[in-house]
Design a protein around this motif. Structure first.
Motif, PDB file in Angstrom:
ATOM      1  N   VAL A  28       0.662  -1.275  -0.060  1.00 57.51           N
ATOM      2  CA  VAL A  28      -0.124   0.031  -0.026  1.00 57.51           C
ATOM      3  C   VAL A  28       0.791   1.242   0.005  1.00 57.51           C
ATOM      4  O   VAL A  28       1.824   1.387   0.876  1.00 57.51           O
ATOM      5  N   LEU A  29       0.669   2.049  -1.027  1.00 53.65           N
ATOM      6  CA  LEU A  29       1.665   3.095  -1.129  1.00 53.65           C
ATOM      7  C   LEU A  29       0.979   4.567  -0.572  1.00 53.65           C
ATOM      8  O   LEU A  29       1.750   5.294   0.044  1.00 53.65           O
ATOM      9  N   ALA A  30      -0.360   4.619  -0.578  1.00 55.91           N
ATOM     10  CA  ALA A  30      -1.212   5.482  -0.158  1.00 55.91           C
ATOM     11  C   ALA A  30      -2.400   5.056   0.498  1.00 55.91           C
ATOM     12  O   ALA A  30      -2.983   4.324  -0.248  1.00 55.91           O
ATOM     13  N   ASP A  31      -2.817   5.735   1.332  1.00 57.99           N
ATOM     14  CA  ASP A  31      -4.407   5.233   2.061  1.00 57.99           C
ATOM     15  C   ASP A  31      -5.077   6.351   2.947  1.00 57.99           C
ATOM     16  O   ASP A  31      -4.451   6.563   3.855  1.00 57.99           O
ATOM     17  N   ASP A  32      -5.988   7.067   2.194  1.00 62.26           N
ATOM     18  CA  ASP A  32      -6.716   8.198   2.787  1.00 62.26           C
ATOM     19  C   ASP A  32      -7.969   8.011   2.853  1.00 62.26           C
ATOM     20  O   ASP A  32      -8.658   6.981   2.127  1.00 62.26           O
ATOM     21  N   VAL A  37      -4.056   3.510  -2.772  1.00 64.31           N
ATOM     22  CA  VAL A  37      -3.205   3.047  -3.974  1.00 64.31           C
ATOM     23  C   VAL A  37      -2.113   1.955  -3.593  1.00 64.31           C
ATOM     24  O   VAL A  37      -1.524   2.088  -2.583  1.00 64.31           O
ATOM     25  N   ALA A  38      -2.183   0.923  -4.435  1.00 64.60           N
ATOM     26  CA  ALA A  38      -1.215  -0.217  -4.094  1.00 64.60           C
ATOM     27  C   ALA A  38      -0.614  -0.853  -5.148  1.00 64.60           C
ATOM     28  O   ALA A  38      -0.993  -0.576  -6.342  1.00 64.60           O
ATOM     29  N   LEU A  39       0.585  -1.158  -4.855  1.00 65.84           N
ATOM     30  CA  LEU A  39       1.374  -1.637  -5.888  1.00 65.84           C
ATOM     31  C   LEU A  39       1.336  -3.442  -5.857  1.00 65.84           C
ATOM     32  O   LEU A  39       1.751  -3.657  -4.804  1.00 65.84           O
ATOM     33  N   PHE A  40       1.089  -3.840  -6.896  1.00 67.13           N
ATOM     34  CA  PHE A  40       1.007  -5.356  -6.888  1.00 67.13           C
ATOM     35  C   PHE A  40       2.299  -5.946  -7.625  1.00 67.13           C
ATOM     36  O   PHE A  40       2.429  -5.293  -8.623  1.00 67.13           O
ATOM     37  N   GLU A  41       3.087  -6.884  -7.034  1.00 64.40           N
ATOM     38  CA  GLU A  41       4.185  -7.634  -8.050  1.00 64.40           C
ATOM     39  C   GLU A  41       3.947  -8.951  -7.996  1.00 64.40           C
ATOM     40  O   GLU A  41       3.675  -9.532  -6.878  1.00 64.40           O
ATOM     41  N   PHE A  42       3.589  -9.593  -8.972  1.00 68.44           N
ATOM     42  CA  PHE A  42       3.399 -11.006  -9.542  1.00 68.44           C
ATOM     43  C   PHE A  42       4.553 -11.724 -10.008  1.00 68.44           C
ATOM     44  O   PHE A  42       4.909 -11.348 -11.190  1.00 68.44           O
ATOM     45  N   GLU A  43       5.074 -12.678  -9.189  1.00 68.49           N
ATOM     46  CA  GLU A  43       6.013 -13.651  -9.986  1.00 68.49           C
ATOM     47  C   GLU A  43       4.996 -14.500 -10.640  1.00 68.49           C
ATOM     48  O   GLU A  43       3.903 -14.736 -10.410  1.00 68.49           O
ATOM     49  N   PRO A  44       5.646 -15.375 -11.832  1.00 67.48           N
ATOM     50  CA  PRO A  44       4.891 -16.054 -12.507  1.00 67.48           C
ATOM     51  C   PRO A  44       4.249 -17.258 -11.753  1.00 67.48           C
ATOM     52  O   PRO A  44       4.670 -17.624 -10.723  1.00 67.48           O
ATOM     53  N   GLY A  45       2.796 -17.170 -11.848  1.00 72.60           N
ATOM     54  CA  GLY A  45       2.008 -18.210 -11.087  1.00 72.60           C
ATOM     55  C   GLY A  45       1.373 -17.837  -9.653  1.00 72.60           C
ATOM     56  O   GLY A  45       0.733 -18.165  -9.073  1.00 72.60           O
ATOM     57  N   ASP A  46       1.866 -16.468  -9.288  1.00 75.02           N
ATOM     58  CA  ASP A  46       1.463 -15.894  -8.267  1.00 75.02           C
ATOM     59  C   ASP A  46      -0.082 -15.468  -8.405  1.00 75.02           C
ATOM     60  O   ASP A  46      -0.604 -15.107  -9.534  1.00 75.02           O
ATOM     61  N   ASN A  47      -0.741 -15.357  -7.302  1.00 71.32           N
ATOM     62  CA  ASN A  47      -2.231 -14.930  -7.175  1.00 71.32           C
ATOM     63  C   ASN A  47      -2.547 -13.903  -6.279  1.00 71.32           C
ATOM     64  O   ASN A  47      -1.723 -13.512  -5.448  1.00 71.32           O
ATOM     65  N   THR A  48      -3.678 -13.417  -6.546  1.00 73.77           N
ATOM     66  CA  THR A  48      -4.053 -11.952  -5.453  1.00 73.77           C
ATOM     67  C   THR A  48      -4.558 -12.806  -4.414  1.00 73.77           C
ATOM     68  O   THR A  48      -4.656 -12.025  -3.227  1.00 73.77           O
ATOM     69  N   GLY A  49      -5.330 -13.841  -4.445  1.00 77.13           N
ATOM     70  CA  GLY A  49      -6.259 -14.423  -3.263  1.00 77.13           C
ATOM     71  C   GLY A  49      -7.461 -14.276  -3.582  1.00 77.13           C
ATOM     72  O   GLY A  49      -7.601 -12.887  -4.481  1.00 77.13           O
ATOM     73  N   VAL A 104       7.716 -11.038 -14.562  1.00 80.88           N
ATOM     74  CA  VAL A 104       7.170 -10.512 -13.443  1.00 80.88           C
ATOM     75  C   VAL A 104       6.459  -9.236 -13.761  1.00 80.88           C
ATOM     76  O   VAL A 104       6.559  -8.647 -14.513  1.00 80.88           O
ATOM     77  N   VAL A 105       5.005  -9.298 -13.213  1.00 75.27           N
ATOM     78  CA  VAL A 105       3.999  -8.409 -13.562  1.00 75.27           C
ATOM     79  C   VAL A 105       3.817  -7.190 -12.264  1.00 75.27           C
ATOM     80  O   VAL A 105       3.678  -7.584 -11.222  1.00 75.27           O
ATOM     81  N   ARG A 106       3.883  -5.905 -12.659  1.00 75.06           N
ATOM     82  CA  ARG A 106       3.674  -5.094 -11.690  1.00 75.06           C
ATOM     83  C   ARG A 106       2.667  -4.162 -12.239  1.00 75.06           C
ATOM     84  O   ARG A 106       2.328  -3.907 -13.309  1.00 75.06           O
ATOM     85  N   LEU A 107       1.811  -3.730 -11.228  1.00 71.57           N
ATOM     86  CA  LEU A 107       0.538  -2.851 -11.680  1.00 71.57           C
ATOM     87  C   LEU A 107      -0.035  -2.165 -10.325  1.00 71.57           C
ATOM     88  O   LEU A 107       0.599  -2.351  -9.477  1.00 71.57           O
ATOM     89  N   LEU A 108      -0.471  -1.017 -10.588  1.00 70.44           N
ATOM     90  CA  LEU A 108      -0.802  -0.062  -9.595  1.00 70.44           C
ATOM     91  C   LEU A 108      -2.498  -0.363  -9.677  1.00 70.44           C
ATOM     92  O   LEU A 108      -3.104  -0.141 -10.734  1.00 70.44           O
TER      93      LEU A 108
END
Length: 114
Positions: A28-32, A37-49, A104-108
């Protein structure tokens, strides 16, 4: 929403008895009062849950992404996104998202609380 991303326990996965594998890293980069705003980083095969979005939100892909989505109703779909792509999503989406590419997948993710 933090409960759904808990690295220790995944409430919806427990209910559905569905394993999700290794969870993506969420920072979590910012929360008001207005946005989160959160940064997600997925290695191949990773899930959000398994999780349910409590707010309208958008994703900004920082890298190319190949994802597999499983929704609460059992429907499934593959999506592909290019780096710098913007995608808006409605409140109430309930799903697990898995990275199925080789990079590796990165998304905001930006959630709109109001």
């Amino acid at each position: 929403m933090g409960e759904y991303y808990n690295q220790e326990r995944n409430a919806l996965a427990d209910i559905r008895d569905l394993p999700v594998g290794k969870l993506a890293k969420r920072t979590v980069l910012a929360d008001d009062a207005d946005t989160r705003v959160a940064l997600f980083e997925f290695e191949p095969g990773d899930n959000t849950g398994w999780h349910k979005h409590e707010f309208n939100y958008c994703a900004i892909y920082l890298t190319d992404a190949k994802l597999f989505h499983t929704r609460r109703d059992g429907s499934e779909m593959h999506t592909e996104h290019k780096a710098h792509e913007f995608k808006a999503h409605p409140v109430g989406t309930e799903h697990n998202v898995r990275s199925v590419g080789t990079n590796v997948v990165r998304l905001l993710e930006i959630e709109f609380k109001r």
